[in-house]
Design an enzyme around this catalytic site. Structure first.
Site, PDB file in Angstrom:
ATOM      1  N   HIS A 183      29.697  42.324  40.459  1.00 51.87           N
ATOM      2  CA  HIS A 183      30.519  42.023  41.446  1.00 51.87           C
ATOM      3  C   HIS A 183      31.069  41.200  42.106  1.00 51.87           C
ATOM      4  O   HIS A 183      32.235  40.767  42.004  1.00 51.87           O
ATOM      5  CB  HIS A 183      31.347  43.486  41.772  1.00 51.87           C
ATOM      6  CG  HIS A 183      32.839  43.979  41.974  1.00 51.87           C
ATOM      7  ND1 HIS A 183      33.925  44.076  41.523  1.00 51.87           N
ATOM      8  CD2 HIS A 183      32.952  42.876  43.603  1.00 51.87           C
ATOM      9  CE1 HIS A 183      35.064  44.086  42.412  1.00 51.87           C
ATOM     10  NE2 HIS A 183      34.297  43.475  43.427  1.00 51.87           N
ATOM     11  N   GLU A 184      29.848  41.097  43.031  1.00 54.63           N
ATOM     12  CA  GLU A 184      30.416  40.003  44.117  1.00 54.63           C
ATOM     13  C   GLU A 184      29.444  38.992  43.664  1.00 54.63           C
ATOM     14  O   GLU A 184      30.471  38.037  44.005  1.00 54.63           O
ATOM     15  CB  GLU A 184      29.184  40.237  45.548  1.00 54.63           C
ATOM     16  CG  GLU A 184      29.950  41.644  45.624  1.00 54.63           C
ATOM     17  CD  GLU A 184      31.215  41.689  46.231  1.00 54.63           C
ATOM     18  OE1 GLU A 184      31.997  40.871  46.155  1.00 54.63           O
ATOM     19  OE2 GLU A 184      31.823  43.383  46.523  1.00 54.63           O
ATOM     20  N   HIS A 187      32.998  37.266  42.435  1.00 53.11           N
ATOM     21  CA  HIS A 187      33.917  36.411  43.561  1.00 53.11           C
ATOM     22  C   HIS A 187      32.856  35.438  43.775  1.00 53.11           C
ATOM     23  O   HIS A 187      33.647  33.975  43.872  1.00 53.11           O
ATOM     24  CB  HIS A 187      34.007  37.497  44.747  1.00 53.11           C
ATOM     25  CG  HIS A 187      34.611  38.503  44.257  1.00 53.11           C
ATOM     26  ND1 HIS A 187      36.021  38.228  43.842  1.00 53.11           N
ATOM     27  CD2 HIS A 187      34.465  39.655  44.721  1.00 53.11           C
ATOM     28  CE1 HIS A 187      36.392  39.719  44.087  1.00 53.11           C
ATOM     29  NE2 HIS A 187      36.133  40.431  44.434  1.00 53.11           N
ATOM     30  N   HIS A 190      33.212  32.706  41.417  1.00 54.27           N
ATOM     31  CA  HIS A 190      34.620  32.066  40.570  1.00 54.27           C
ATOM     32  C   HIS A 190      35.150  31.343  42.016  1.00 54.27           C
ATOM     33  O   HIS A 190      35.516  29.923  42.233  1.00 54.27           O
ATOM     34  CB  HIS A 190      35.591  32.814  40.888  1.00 54.27           C
ATOM     35  CG  HIS A 190      37.443  32.774  40.525  1.00 54.27           C
ATOM     36  ND1 HIS A 190      38.591  34.126  41.418  1.00 54.27           N
ATOM     37  CD2 HIS A 190      37.722  31.881  40.859  1.00 54.27           C
ATOM     38  CE1 HIS A 190      39.051  33.856  40.680  1.00 54.27           C
ATOM     39  NE2 HIS A 190      39.223  31.934  40.588  1.00 54.27           N
TER      40      HIS A 190
END
Length: 391
Positions: A183-184, A187, A190
């Site tokens: 998940h991190e 980020h 991105h």
């Protein structure tokens, strides 16, 4: 807690405390709602909802369409509640039973080094260049991995333009933390793609698209783990985890969004938002969303009073739309849709150089239509069916 008495006591104790301050909290929230209405009117907007969405050029239809689509699929959430009640083996399911896992976590220790390999393999559909960037992040000091004295809890990705992203973890050797890593890093990559491609002014991205990359990573990882797991206990845990993502993000945040819409509309119509009005409205929404298979305890009527996001009007719906967009994109990637990976990387590299709606259209996801939310809700229904078969 697996101990139901502990859950019940915590639930009742928490809301007993909030109940003592419900009039103060209602007055505080009412003032915030009235402030939003005042500024909207002063700036010639038809409503505080339109004013809040204008900053990111989001049509009001996106907000309304989200609520309508979720309403149409509430029977699936009711079925989920029924499955939860059966799996927990309780005569009555209560609101304090919603968060306890239906299945125990697979008894499997996953050291950090192994977690990195799992994430690399799970995100293979995004291509070798994405994997190389993951390795770069893993190997070049982007991540503060373990708990430490004085270190804050949780996990997040942050950074500044001109440097690589930084990721804070508090890694424990379990499956849940493998998802946190994926998940991190969603980020982080991105931000990395946008910073590398865009000038400073366009490198940052808005909240409307902020959760897309992280959730897309989790969806790809879950499918990889399900496809490679030979253990039904682990599969059940993974499906339970995925179902909870839908319940707590797509359904619950949409319920929050509907509460906000109703509260602001009442205020703009001249109605006073007393504690009783807010509690009744919130209680009725819980009844509607969770259905007849659960006892909607009276205490839950006070939950509105402890949600800090409500003080940033019309913010929470973006969790639902972002989640839906991510599921739609991950579904396209998993189906091997021609060109989707390249389109997705263009999206990751675009920062805020386009409006949010147009950014997602790069991946053929149009949030002005019902299709992305409908597709995400179908994935929820299929996952629930898969879970029911395993257990």
């Amino acid at each position: 807690s697996q101990n139901r008495d502990v859950r019940k006591a915590a639930f009742e104790g928490l809301y007993e405390s909030y109940g003592k301050f419900k009039n103060t909290l209602a007055a505080t929230y009412r003032a915030n709602v009235k402030q939003a209405g005042f500024f909207a009117k002063a700036r010639k907007y038809e409503s505080s909802l339109k004013a809040a969405l204008a900053g990111s050029h989001i049509p009001v239809e996106v907000y309304d369409s989200l609520i309508e689509s979720v309403h149409a699929h509430l029977p699936a959430l009711h079925e989920y509640v029924k499955v939860r009640k059966e799996k927990l083996g309780v005569e009555e399911l209560h609101m304090y039973d919603l968060y306890v896992p239906m299945v125990g976590e697979a008894d499997k220790k996953i050291p950090y080094e192994e977690a990195k390999e799992i994430v690399l393999n799970g995100l293979a559909p995004l291509g070798e260049d994405y994997q190389e960037l993951l390795k770069k992040g893993f190997n070049e000091g982007w991540i503060d991995v373990y708990e430490n004295e004085g270190k804050r809890s949780g996990a997040y990705s942050w950074g500044a333009y001109g440097t690589h992203p930084y990721v804070l973890l508090n890694y424990q050797d379990n499956l849940n933390n493998v998802f946190t890593l994926a998940h991190e890093m969603g980020h982080a990559l991105h931000s990395y793609h946008s910073d590398e491609t865009q000038d400073y002014i366009y490198a940052g991205y808005k909240i409307f698209v902020a959760e897309v990359a992280s959730t897309c990573n989790e969806a790809l990882l879950i499918r990889y783990l399900l496809d490679h797991s030979k253990d039904d206990t682990e599969k059940a845990y993974l499906l339970n985890y995925f179902l909870e993502q839908f319940r707590s993000t797509l359904f619950r945040q949409t319920m929050f969004a509907e509460f906000e819409k109703l509260a602001h509309a009442k205020s703009e119509a001249g109605e006073t938002l007393t504690a009783e009005v807010l509690c009744d409205m919130y209680y009725d929404l819980n009844k509607k969303y969770f259905g007849d298979e659960i006892v909607v305890d009276k205490e839950i009527a006070l939950e509105w009073s402890r949600i800090p996001h409500f003080y940033t009007p019309f913010y929470v719906y973006q969790y639902s739309t972002g989640f839906s967009a991510a599921i739609a994109i991950s579904s396209k990637i998993l189906k091997g849709e021609p060109g989707i990976v390249q389109k997705y990387k263009k999206f990751l590299s675009s920062g805020s150089s386009l409006d949010c709606i147009d950014l997602l259209k790069i991946c053929d996801v149009d949030m002005t239509t019902k299709e992305p939310v409908e597709e995400a809700l179908k994935v929820f229904e299929n996952t629930l069916e898969e879970f029911a078969k395993i257990i």
